[in-house]
Write a protein that holds these residues in place. Structure first.
Motif, PDB file in Angstrom:
ATOM      1  N   THR A  58      60.839  44.852  50.423  1.00  0.00           N
ATOM      2  CA  THR A  58      61.058  45.860  49.386  1.00  0.00           C
ATOM      3  C   THR A  58      62.522  46.262  49.330  1.00  0.00           C
ATOM      4  O   THR A  58      63.100  46.401  48.248  1.00  0.00           O
ATOM      5  CB  THR A  58      60.176  47.098  49.651  1.00  0.00           C
ATOM      6  N   GLU A  59      63.144  46.425  50.474  1.00  0.00           N
ATOM      7  CA  GLU A  59      64.551  46.798  50.527  1.00  0.00           C
ATOM      8  C   GLU A  59      65.437  45.689  49.953  1.00  0.00           C
ATOM      9  O   GLU A  59      66.411  45.950  49.249  1.00  0.00           O
ATOM     10  CB  GLU A  59      64.949  47.110  51.973  1.00  0.00           C
ATOM     11  N   MET A  60      65.097  44.438  50.219  1.00  0.00           N
ATOM     12  CA  MET A  60      65.849  43.322  49.651  1.00  0.00           C
ATOM     13  C   MET A  60      65.754  43.347  48.127  1.00  0.00           C
ATOM     14  O   MET A  60      66.760  43.190  47.428  1.00  0.00           O
ATOM     15  CB  MET A  60      65.300  41.995  50.200  1.00  0.00           C
ATOM     16  N   LEU A  61      64.547  43.593  47.594  1.00  0.00           N
ATOM     17  CA  LEU A  61      64.384  43.664  46.142  1.00  0.00           C
ATOM     18  C   LEU A  61      65.121  44.864  45.551  1.00  0.00           C
ATOM     19  O   LEU A  61      65.698  44.773  44.470  1.00  0.00           O
ATOM     20  CB  LEU A  61      62.908  43.725  45.766  1.00  0.00           C
ATOM     21  N   ARG A  62      65.123  45.982  46.272  1.00  0.00           N
ATOM     22  CA  ARG A  62      65.848  47.157  45.798  1.00  0.00           C
ATOM     23  C   ARG A  62      67.337  46.852  45.690  1.00  0.00           C
ATOM     24  O   ARG A  62      67.984  47.165  44.692  1.00  0.00           O
ATOM     25  CB  ARG A  62      65.619  48.348  46.732  1.00  0.00           C
ATOM     26  N   ASN A  63      67.894  46.206  46.703  1.00  0.00           N
ATOM     27  CA  ASN A  63      69.313  45.829  46.666  1.00  0.00           C
ATOM     28  C   ASN A  63      69.596  44.829  45.550  1.00  0.00           C
ATOM     29  O   ASN A  63      70.633  44.910  44.881  1.00  0.00           O
ATOM     30  CB  ASN A  63      69.749  45.255  48.016  1.00  0.00           C
ATOM     31  N   LEU A  64      68.690  43.892  45.332  1.00  0.00           N
ATOM     32  CA  LEU A  64      68.845  42.938  44.237  1.00  0.00           C
ATOM     33  C   LEU A  64      68.843  43.664  42.900  1.00  0.00           C
ATOM     34  O   LEU A  64      69.659  43.369  42.022  1.00  0.00           O
ATOM     35  CB  LEU A  64      67.730  41.893  44.279  1.00  0.00           C
ATOM     36  N   ASN A  65      67.951  44.636  42.741  1.00  0.00           N
ATOM     37  CA  ASN A  65      67.893  45.423  41.504  1.00  0.00           C
ATOM     38  C   ASN A  65      69.208  46.142  41.254  1.00  0.00           C
ATOM     39  O   ASN A  65      69.720  46.151  40.128  1.00  0.00           O
ATOM     40  CB  ASN A  65      66.765  46.456  41.570  1.00  0.00           C
ATOM     41  N   VAL A  66      69.755  46.757  42.284  1.00  0.00           N
ATOM     42  CA  VAL A  66      71.016  47.495  42.146  1.00  0.00           C
ATOM     43  C   VAL A  66      72.118  46.548  41.672  1.00  0.00           C
ATOM     44  O   VAL A  66      72.856  46.857  40.735  1.00  0.00           O
ATOM     45  CB  VAL A  66      71.403  48.176  43.479  1.00  0.00           C
ATOM     46  N   GLU A  67      72.229  45.393  42.308  1.00  0.00           N
ATOM     47  CA  GLU A  67      73.275  44.433  41.947  1.00  0.00           C
ATOM     48  C   GLU A  67      73.038  43.853  40.553  1.00  0.00           C
ATOM     49  O   GLU A  67      73.958  43.741  39.751  1.00  0.00           O
ATOM     50  CB  GLU A  67      73.346  43.303  42.978  1.00  0.00           C
ATOM     51  N   PHE A  68      71.822  43.459  40.286  1.00  0.00           N
ATOM     52  CA  PHE A  68      71.507  42.811  39.017  1.00  0.00           C
ATOM     53  C   PHE A  68      71.759  43.747  37.847  1.00  0.00           C
ATOM     54  O   PHE A  68      72.476  43.425  36.912  1.00  0.00           O
ATOM     55  CB  PHE A  68      70.044  42.356  39.027  1.00  0.00           C
ATOM     56  N   HIS A  69      71.180  44.936  37.910  1.00  0.00           N
ATOM     57  CA  HIS A  69      71.295  45.880  36.800  1.00  0.00           C
ATOM     58  C   HIS A  69      72.667  46.560  36.772  1.00  0.00           C
ATOM     59  O   HIS A  69      73.156  46.918  35.706  1.00  0.00           O
ATOM     60  CB  HIS A  69      70.170  46.907  36.845  1.00  0.00           C
ATOM     61  N   GLY A  70      73.281  46.701  37.922  1.00  0.00           N
ATOM     62  CA  GLY A  70      74.618  47.293  37.989  1.00  0.00           C
ATOM     63  C   GLY A  70      75.683  46.430  37.350  1.00  0.00           C
ATOM     64  O   GLY A  70      76.737  46.913  36.947  1.00  0.00           O
ATOM     65  N   ASN A  71      75.423  45.131  37.250  1.00  0.00           N
ATOM     66  CA  ASN A  71      76.376  44.212  36.633  1.00  0.00           C
ATOM     67  C   ASN A  71      76.026  43.910  35.182  1.00  0.00           C
ATOM     68  O   ASN A  71      76.615  43.021  34.571  1.00  0.00           O
ATOM     69  CB  ASN A  71      76.447  42.911  37.447  1.00  0.00           C
ATOM     70  N   GLY A  72      75.032  44.625  34.643  1.00  0.00           N
ATOM     71  CA  GLY A  72      74.684  44.477  33.231  1.00  0.00           C
ATOM     72  C   GLY A  72      74.091  43.137  32.859  1.00  0.00           C
ATOM     73  O   GLY A  72      74.214  42.699  31.707  1.00  0.00           O
ATOM     74  N   LEU A  73      73.444  42.482  33.779  1.00  0.00           N
ATOM     75  CA  LEU A  73      72.842  41.185  33.487  1.00  0.00           C
ATOM     76  C   LEU A  73      71.561  41.373  32.672  1.00  0.00           C
ATOM     77  O   LEU A  73      70.858  42.369  32.831  1.00  0.00           O
ATOM     78  CB  LEU A  73      72.554  40.437  34.784  1.00  0.00           C
ATOM     79  N   PRO A  74      71.214  40.419  31.805  1.00  0.00           N
ATOM     80  CA  PRO A  74      70.024  40.568  30.944  1.00  0.00           C
ATOM     81  C   PRO A  74      68.724  40.498  31.742  1.00  0.00           C
ATOM     82  O   PRO A  74      68.674  39.943  32.832  1.00  0.00           O
ATOM     83  CB  PRO A  74      70.143  39.400  29.969  1.00  0.00           C
ATOM     84  N   GLY A  75      67.672  41.061  31.159  1.00  0.00           N
ATOM     85  CA  GLY A  75      66.396  41.171  31.840  1.00  0.00           C
ATOM     86  C   GLY A  75      65.606  39.890  31.989  1.00  0.00           C
ATOM     87  O   GLY A  75      64.827  39.747  32.917  1.00  0.00           O
ATOM     88  N   ALA A  76      65.770  38.928  31.078  1.00  0.00           N
ATOM     89  CA  ALA A  76      64.971  37.698  31.139  1.00  0.00           C
ATOM     90  C   ALA A  76      65.214  36.902  32.428  1.00  0.00           C
ATOM     91  O   ALA A  76      64.251  36.490  33.082  1.00  0.00           O
ATOM     92  CB  ALA A  76      65.212  36.834  29.913  1.00  0.00           C
TER      93      ALA A  76
END
Length: 86
Positions: free
Chosen positions: A44-62
């Motif tokens: 869960t913590e790994m996914l949380r960190n991935l979410n922060v990086e992914f969405h923090g860099n403005g990458l698209p949702g698909a």
């Protein structure tokens, strides 16, 4: 009503419905779900960190959906066996 102890029961019942196309002798195979479990704290913590990086860099949702929902999470749940207590 579905019996959780018989994971193939729903598929077998569906195959017996009249008028549905199917291949004789080739029953439907259920999607593998060998680990009906929650994610561990580390997963869960790994996914949380991935979410922060992914969405923090403005990458698209698909791509996120394909990577996480269609790959990482099912893989962790079905291919990884956490140690007891993790």
């Amino acid at each position: 009503m579905v019996d959780d102890r018989d994971r193939g029961g729903l598929v077998r019942a569906f195959e017996t419905l009249p008028g549905l196309p199917g291949l004789p002798g080739n029953p439907a195979r259920p999607v593998p779900d060998t680990a009906n479990r929650s994610l561990t704290l580390a997963e869960t913590e790994m996914l949380r960190n991935l979410n922060v990086e992914f969405h923090g860099n403005g990458l698209p949702g698909a791509p996120y959906s394909r990577l996480v929902r269609g790959g990482a999470v099912p893989h962790m749940k079905n291919a990884c066996s956490p140690r007891p207590g993790t």
